[in-house]
Design a protein around this motif. Structure first.
Motif, PDB file in Angstrom:
ATOM      1  N   UNK A 186       0.748  -1.032   0.037  1.00 15.79           N
ATOM      2  CA  UNK A 186       0.157   0.490   0.203  1.00 15.79           C
ATOM      3  C   UNK A 186       0.747   1.334  -0.279  1.00 15.79           C
ATOM      4  N   UNK A 187       1.572   1.438   0.493  1.00 20.76           N
ATOM      5  CA  UNK A 187       2.855   2.030   0.492  1.00 20.76           C
ATOM      6  C   UNK A 187       3.241   2.149  -0.723  1.00 20.76           C
ATOM      7  N   UNK A 188       3.685   1.234  -1.485  1.00 23.73           N
ATOM      8  CA  UNK A 188       3.746   1.339  -3.227  1.00 23.73           C
ATOM      9  C   UNK A 188       2.562   2.156  -3.543  1.00 23.73           C
ATOM     10  N   UNK A 189       1.819   1.785  -3.189  1.00 24.30           N
ATOM     11  CA  UNK A 189       0.397   2.345  -4.337  1.00 24.30           C
ATOM     12  C   UNK A 189       0.216   3.342  -3.875  1.00 24.30           C
ATOM     13  N   UNK A 190       0.087   3.826  -2.765  1.00 25.58           N
ATOM     14  CA  UNK A 190       0.997   5.237  -2.608  1.00 25.58           C
ATOM     15  C   UNK A 190       1.250   6.446  -3.186  1.00 25.58           C
TER      16      UNK A 190
END
Length: 215
Positions: free
Chosen positions: A19-23
């Protein structure tokens, strides 16, 4: 970073890296970061474009008007039958996100353009959904139950109507109705959290996370 988003990501036991990457990918598309519905939500000129969220088996991007996307790569998933407009792209590992990064950006940019165009989604009204005869019979026998059902939000009513009408056999429909009568009387939707800890009944305020943290 939005402080609520930071708290959300830091509190994740699973999917934090994903989710950090998607953010990061979403922010590269120029969207504004906010925190809505207890999840990071990304907007353009105040309009909701995409949201990131976590589940037990996967994490996902949720496009608020995903049904209008062309979905050229056939990635979008309808979360439940009752969801008319939103669509997800689901992920189960970080390499998958890296591989799909260009496509993710294309979908986000298309979603932004759809919102700018002012396109609307023609949603089915609750009155457009079939009411099983079994439910009609129970309504006639139990006016208080009928009143409780009618007091539910339109979305919750539609969710139950789809769920009750799906089986072919009458006895299965009756079983589903009986199983959910207490939930309906208490004001809960088919998929609402009933942990008993929420201060925002029938909505969940995340209090059940306390139970997960005790595991």
């Amino acid at each position: 970073m939005n402080e609520e988003v930071k708290k959300y990501l830091n509190g994740l036991k699973k999917w934090k890296a994903e989710l950090t990457k998607l953010r990061k990918i979403i922010l590269e598309c120029g969207l504004k970061e906010e925190f809505k519905w207890m999840h990071p939500c990304y907007t353009d000129n105040g309009k909701n474009i995409v949201l990131i969220h976590d589940f037990k088996e996967y994490c996902a991007l949720l496009f608020h008007k995903g049904v209008l996307l062309k979905d050229s790569e056939n990635l979008l998933v309808q979360q439940t039958e009752n969801v008319q407009s939103a669509r997800q792209i689901r992920f189960t590992d970080l390499p998958e996100i890296h591989e799909l990064k260009p496509t993710i950006k294309e979908y986000i940019k298309e979603a932004i353009e759809i919102e700018k165009s002012g396109k609307k989604i023609e949603k089915k009204k609750t009155s457009d959904f079939n009411i099983p005869k079994e439910l009609e019979q129970i309504f006639s026998e139990n006016p208080n139950f009928k009143k409780a059902f009618k007091n539910l939000s339109a979305g919750r009513q539609r969710g139950y109507l789809l769920h009750f009408d799906k089986p072919k056999q009458s006895k299965t429909k009756l079983s589903r109705i009986a199983k959910n009568m207490e939930r309906i009387i208490d004001g809960y939707g088919l998929n609402d959290c009933v942990c008993g800890l929420s201060k925002r009944k029938p909505n969940c305020d995340g209090s059940h996370k306390q139970l997960e943290n005790c595991e």
